[in-house]
Write a protein that holds these residues in place. Sequence first.
Motif, short mmCIF file in Angstrom:
data_model
loop_
_atom_site.label_atom_id
_atom_site.label_comp_id
_atom_site.label_asym_id
_atom_site.label_seq_id
_atom_site.Cartn_x
_atom_site.Cartn_y
_atom_site.Cartn_z
N ARG A 150 12.90 -21.33 24.56
CA ARG A 150 12.18 -21.04 23.32
C ARG A 150 13.10 -21.20 22.11
O ARG A 150 12.73 -21.78 21.09
N CYS A 151 14.32 -20.69 22.22
CA CYS A 151 15.29 -20.82 21.13
C CYS A 151 15.61 -22.29 20.86
O CYS A 151 15.55 -22.74 19.71
N LEU A 152 15.94 -23.02 21.91
CA LEU A 152 16.35 -24.41 21.74
C LEU A 152 15.20 -25.28 21.24
O LEU A 152 15.42 -26.25 20.50
N LYS A 153 13.99 -24.95 21.64
CA LYS A 153 12.83 -25.71 21.16
C LYS A 153 12.70 -25.58 19.65
O LYS A 153 12.45 -26.56 18.95
N LEU A 154 12.86 -24.36 19.14
CA LEU A 154 12.78 -24.15 17.70
C LEU A 154 13.94 -24.85 17.00
O LEU A 154 13.73 -25.56 15.99
N PHE A 155 15.16 -24.67 17.51
CA PHE A 155 16.33 -25.27 16.87
C PHE A 155 16.19 -26.80 16.82
O PHE A 155 16.48 -27.42 15.79
N THR A 156 15.74 -27.39 17.92
CA THR A 156 15.62 -28.85 18.00
C THR A 156 14.53 -29.36 17.06
O THR A 156 14.70 -30.39 16.40
N ASN A 179 2.61 -24.92 9.80
CA ASN A 179 3.34 -23.74 10.26
C ASN A 179 4.84 -23.82 10.02
O ASN A 179 5.59 -22.98 10.52
N MET A 180 5.27 -24.82 9.25
CA MET A 180 6.71 -25.02 9.07
C MET A 180 7.40 -23.80 8.46
O MET A 180 8.49 -23.41 8.90
N ALA A 181 6.79 -23.17 7.48
CA ALA A 181 7.40 -22.00 6.85
C ALA A 181 7.57 -20.87 7.86
O ALA A 181 8.59 -20.16 7.87
N LYS A 182 6.58 -20.69 8.72
CA LYS A 182 6.65 -19.64 9.74
C LYS A 182 7.77 -19.93 10.73
O LYS A 182 8.48 -19.02 11.18
N LEU A 183 7.93 -21.20 11.08
CA LEU A 183 8.99 -21.57 12.03
C LEU A 183 10.37 -21.32 11.43
O LEU A 183 11.27 -20.79 12.10
N VAL A 184 10.55 -21.70 10.17
CA VAL A 184 11.83 -21.48 9.51
C VAL A 184 12.13 -19.99 9.43
O VAL A 184 13.27 -19.55 9.62
N ALA A 185 11.09 -19.20 9.16
CA ALA A 185 11.28 -17.75 9.05
C ALA A 185 11.70 -17.13 10.38
O ALA A 185 12.28 -16.03 10.41
N GLN A 186 11.41 -17.82 11.49
CA GLN A 186 11.78 -17.30 12.81
C GLN A 186 13.24 -17.57 13.18
O GLN A 186 13.75 -17.01 14.16
N VAL A 187 13.91 -18.40 12.41
CA VAL A 187 15.27 -18.81 12.77
C VAL A 187 16.23 -17.62 12.95
O VAL A 187 16.93 -17.55 13.96
N PRO A 188 16.29 -16.67 12.01
CA PRO A 188 17.23 -15.55 12.22
C PRO A 188 16.98 -14.78 13.51
O PRO A 188 17.93 -14.43 14.23
#
Length: 217
Positions: A150-156, A179-188
């Motif tokens: 899940r982490c690597l999928k978001l990072f990639t 959903n790009m803004a939501k994905l970026v917000a999940q990074v931390p």
Amino acid sequence: MNNKVTTLDDLYLTPALATLLPDKVYVKGFIFAVATSPEIPMPETWMPWLMTKSGEVPATAMLDTLAEGLMDGLREYLNAMRQNTALLPHDWLTLSEGMPRSVLSLWLTGLVAAHAKLEPCWQRAWTLATKQPNTDVAKGKEDPSKRLTRCLKLFTTLADTELALSVRNDEQAALLKENMAKLVAQVPAMLGDYVTLAGELALALPNQFESFTQPNQ
């Protein structure tokens, strides 16, 4: 006598050193992944992964300065993780024309590149953890592989949004953009889980950090 420690930023103030390395933001993301590995490799292992030029070997003094700056970058992330401070500047976690900022994508590109090099470290820790009966991994209480995926999928995805969009159909691409803004917000949070997961797997590797630091003591 000058006791000033060479920092990672200092390396990029010296053209002869800066030309030996990729972009500084990429390098910082790369070093973060090294610092986060369940088993931190020795400097002579991971530092050459960052060298952009092959062939003529730089002078020893230049290599020593380069190593000192890269180690400073490693220590910076290790300290940030110990103190639970922000791993990324807040303004990186906003959009630019509806897409992740290029600085965030470049940092994540470095992270993903380093993780690919460190896959054997993660796999070794995973294998040992599953053999230790008292670990959560062995007890089946949680699934580290799913968390890591899940982490690597978001990072990639955020590292190369153009590629992520190109492999989706029109409907999927539109949904990703939406959903790009939501994905970026999940990074931390995802970075936090990535760090936590590495720590959990590192428990299967006793004294790995001590053995890493011992030569410098």
